[in-house]
Design a protein around this motif. Structure first.
Motif, mmCIF file in Angstrom:
data_model
loop_
_atom_site.group_PDB
_atom_site.id
_atom_site.type_symbol
_atom_site.label_atom_id
_atom_site.label_comp_id
_atom_site.label_asym_id
_atom_site.label_seq_id
_atom_site.Cartn_x
_atom_site.Cartn_y
_atom_site.Cartn_z
ATOM 1 N N VAL A 116 49.090 28.047 39.137
ATOM 2 C CA VAL A 116 48.725 28.810 40.238
ATOM 3 C C VAL A 116 47.641 29.583 39.730
ATOM 4 O O VAL A 116 46.252 30.242 40.285
ATOM 5 N N ALA A 117 47.606 30.332 38.503
ATOM 6 C CA ALA A 117 47.080 31.844 38.002
ATOM 7 C C ALA A 117 45.624 30.431 37.403
ATOM 8 O O ALA A 117 44.737 31.357 37.253
ATOM 9 N N TYR B 164 43.684 30.025 40.383
ATOM 10 C CA TYR B 164 43.219 30.883 41.695
ATOM 11 C C TYR B 164 41.462 30.982 40.618
ATOM 12 O O TYR B 164 40.377 31.751 40.375
ATOM 13 N N ALA C 89 38.936 28.761 40.392
ATOM 14 C CA ALA C 89 37.709 28.808 41.948
ATOM 15 C C ALA C 89 37.474 30.792 41.576
ATOM 16 O O ALA C 89 36.608 30.378 42.147
ATOM 17 N N THR C 90 37.361 31.570 41.018
ATOM 18 C CA THR C 90 37.125 32.679 41.261
ATOM 19 C C THR C 90 36.123 33.462 40.481
ATOM 20 O O THR C 90 35.367 34.011 40.030
#
Length: 117
Positions: A85-86, A89, A92-93
């Motif tokens: 998940v990290a 994320y 994506a960011t």
């Protein structure tokens, strides 16, 4: 397969320990700045934030190591899920490269852990 799973989990843990060192202790060093593509000014201004991020990477590594020591599949799966998940994320960011450096190794390790059950 359980040996392969253990090795992959260990590699992901080692990777996150490496991130901890880079972000907490070497953030302003020229090689670290080159790896993250930051300027000296940005690195200096963001070193407290980077250290905080490094600490979180240390927690991920600690959880994975504990899962290996305890031979706990649920514990390993949980922390590998957090890594994935990290990584998603971060990709994506911040930088798409994070997907391949963090999320993909985590996903491979998770697949190995689940297949070894």
């Amino acid at each position: 397969m359980s040996v392969v799973a253990g090795v992959l989990v260990g590699l992901v843990a080692a990777l996150h320990l490496y991130f901890l060192v880079l972000e907490m202790f070497l953030w302003t060093a020229p090689r670290t700045r080159a790896a993250f593509g930051t300027t000296a000014e940005f690195a200096e201004a963001s070193k407290t934030l980077a250290a905080n991020q490094g600490l979180y990477n240390g927690f991920l590594a600690a959880g994975l190591v504990w899962g290996l020591i305890d031979r706990s599949v649920p514990f390993q799966a949980f922390f590998l899920g957090c890594v994935i998940v990290a990584g998603i994320y971060g990709a994506a960011t911040a930088s798409r490269r994070i997907l391949f450096v963090q999320a993909v190794p985590g996903a491979l390790a998770l697949a190995a852990v689940l297949l070894a059950r």
